[in-house]
Write a protein that holds these residues in place. Structure first.
Motif, mmCIF file in Angstrom:
data_model
loop_
_atom_site.group_PDB
_atom_site.id
_atom_site.type_symbol
_atom_site.label_atom_id
_atom_site.label_comp_id
_atom_site.label_asym_id
_atom_site.label_seq_id
_atom_site.Cartn_x
_atom_site.Cartn_y
_atom_site.Cartn_z
ATOM 1 N N ASP A 95 -0.657 33.040 11.076
ATOM 2 C CA ASP A 95 -0.760 32.054 9.998
ATOM 3 C C ASP A 95 -2.224 31.700 9.697
ATOM 4 O O ASP A 95 -2.573 31.422 8.555
ATOM 5 N N LYS A 96 -3.058 31.710 10.709
ATOM 6 C CA LYS A 96 -4.471 31.362 10.538
ATOM 7 C C LYS A 96 -5.186 32.370 9.638
ATOM 8 O O LYS A 96 -5.968 32.004 8.770
ATOM 9 N N PHE A 97 -4.923 33.646 9.851
ATOM 10 C CA PHE A 97 -5.623 34.684 9.092
ATOM 11 C C PHE A 97 -4.827 35.163 7.885
ATOM 12 O O PHE A 97 -5.396 35.703 6.949
ATOM 13 N N GLY A 98 -3.515 35.008 7.920
ATOM 14 C CA GLY A 98 -2.670 35.407 6.808
ATOM 15 C C GLY A 98 -2.606 36.908 6.616
ATOM 16 O O GLY A 98 -3.293 37.684 7.292
ATOM 17 N N VAL A 99 -1.774 37.306 5.678
ATOM 18 C CA VAL A 99 -1.595 38.728 5.388
ATOM 19 C C VAL A 99 -2.902 39.367 4.909
ATOM 20 O O VAL A 99 -3.274 40.434 5.385
ATOM 21 N N SER A 112 -3.206 50.805 10.315
ATOM 22 C CA SER A 112 -2.493 50.041 9.288
ATOM 23 C C SER A 112 -0.987 50.079 9.512
ATOM 24 O O SER A 112 -0.293 49.105 9.218
ATOM 25 N N GLN A 113 -0.482 51.176 10.049
ATOM 26 C CA GLN A 113 0.952 51.278 10.279
ATOM 27 C C GLN A 113 1.414 50.237 11.302
ATOM 28 O O GLN A 113 2.484 49.648 11.156
ATOM 29 N N ILE A 114 0.622 50.007 12.324
ATOM 30 C CA ILE A 114 0.989 49.060 13.370
ATOM 31 C C ILE A 114 0.798 47.623 12.889
ATOM 32 O O ILE A 114 1.679 46.777 13.068
ATOM 33 N N THR A 115 -0.347 47.327 12.262
ATOM 34 C CA THR A 115 -0.581 45.959 11.799
ATOM 35 C C THR A 115 0.422 45.555 10.721
ATOM 36 O O THR A 115 0.921 44.432 10.719
ATOM 37 N N SER A 116 0.740 46.477 9.831
ATOM 38 C CA SER A 116 1.700 46.144 8.773
ATOM 39 C C SER A 116 3.099 45.936 9.353
ATOM 40 O O SER A 116 3.809 45.014 8.956
ATOM 41 N N SER A 117 3.480 46.766 10.306
ATOM 42 C CA SER A 117 4.787 46.591 10.953
ATOM 43 C C SER A 117 4.859 45.264 11.696
ATOM 44 O O SER A 117 5.886 44.580 11.659
ATOM 45 N N ALA A 118 3.772 44.893 12.363
ATOM 46 C CA ALA A 118 3.746 43.618 13.096
ATOM 47 C C ALA A 118 3.896 42.445 12.134
ATOM 48 O O ALA A 118 4.643 41.500 12.409
ATOM 49 N N MET A 119 3.202 42.499 11.008
ATOM 50 C CA MET A 119 3.302 41.405 10.044
ATOM 51 C C MET A 119 4.718 41.273 9.487
ATOM 52 O O MET A 119 5.243 40.165 9.359
ATOM 53 N N VAL A 120 5.340 42.407 9.166
ATOM 54 C CA VAL A 120 6.717 42.370 8.674
ATOM 55 C C VAL A 120 7.633 41.858 9.783
ATOM 56 O O VAL A 120 8.559 41.086 9.532
ATOM 57 N N GLY A 121 7.357 42.250 11.020
ATOM 58 C CA GLY A 121 8.137 41.762 12.155
ATOM 59 C C GLY A 121 8.033 40.252 12.312
ATOM 60 O O GLY A 121 8.981 39.605 12.765
ATOM 61 N N PHE A 122 6.890 39.665 11.935
ATOM 62 C CA PHE A 122 6.724 38.214 11.980
ATOM 63 C C PHE A 122 7.403 37.524 10.808
ATOM 64 O O PHE A 122 7.457 36.306 10.753
ATOM 65 N N GLY A 123 7.887 38.315 9.877
ATOM 66 C CA GLY A 123 8.599 37.719 8.754
ATOM 67 C C GLY A 123 7.825 37.691 7.457
ATOM 68 O O GLY A 123 8.269 37.091 6.484
ATOM 69 N N ALA A 124 6.648 38.331 7.413
ATOM 70 C CA ALA A 124 5.874 38.369 6.173
ATOM 71 C C ALA A 124 6.623 39.191 5.128
ATOM 72 O O ALA A 124 7.344 40.135 5.460
ATOM 73 N N ASN A 125 6.434 38.833 3.889
ATOM 74 C CA ASN A 125 7.058 39.544 2.784
ATOM 75 C C ASN A 125 6.555 40.990 2.749
ATOM 76 O O ASN A 125 5.348 41.233 2.734
#
Length: 157
Positions: A95-99, A112-125
């Motif tokens: 939440d501090k750094f955001g998408v 990018s594949q790992i960071t993007s998957s992690a963000m989606v896993g956290f519930g990011a759109n």
């Protein structure tokens, strides 16, 4: 590893080397930044090298984002969200750094594949993650492609 990928791309006929860069750039940890460097190093025009590296990385990242999203949807269907202290801490950092922040800076640590998957896993759109990851992939690919071009030009002097 980079040398073997460079040899692979160079072994492809000249008229098809762009496809080799596209394939190589889809590999996590190679990404658009090393893909563009490899493309420039084997003699592709920098614009073609960067473009193919970006396209390969974007295709791979999108597969991870939407694949992870589908898995997350199935896994969290009819379940309460996990509120463990560890997850809360990770969520606060996200939440501090955001998408945008994670997308632009995350590639300095993880693909990018790992960071993007992690963000989606956290519930990011998924669409927001894909948008910012594409911007990040383009910026990193252009930066490294330009640096590789300048480095090769300097070496030839």
């Amino acid at each position: 590893m980079i040398e073997s990928l460079q040899e692979f791309a160079a072994s492809i006929p000249d008229w098809l080397q762009w496809a080799g860069i596209l394939l190589v750039s889809a590999i996590p940890f190679v990404e658009s930044y090393f893909g563009s460097v490899i493309g420039v190093a084997i003699g592709l025009h920098p614009v073609v090298a960067i473009l193919m590296a970006v396209i390969g990385n974007v295709i791979s990242m999108l597969a991870f984002v939407y694949g992870t999203g589908a898995i997350r949807d199935r896994a969290t269907k009819n379940k309460e969200p996990d509120e463990s202290p560890k997850r809360q801490r990770l969520k606060r950092m996200f939440d501090k750094f955001g998408v945008p922040g994670v997308s632009l800076l995350g590639q300095t640590f993880l693909p990018s594949q790992i960071t993007s998957s992690a963000m989606v896993g956290f519930g990011a759109n998924r669409n927001v993650v894909a948008f910012w990851q594409v911007i990040s992939i383009i910026l990193w690919g252009v930066l490294f492609g330009v640096l590789a071009t300048l480095g090769i030009e300097l070496a030839l002097r």
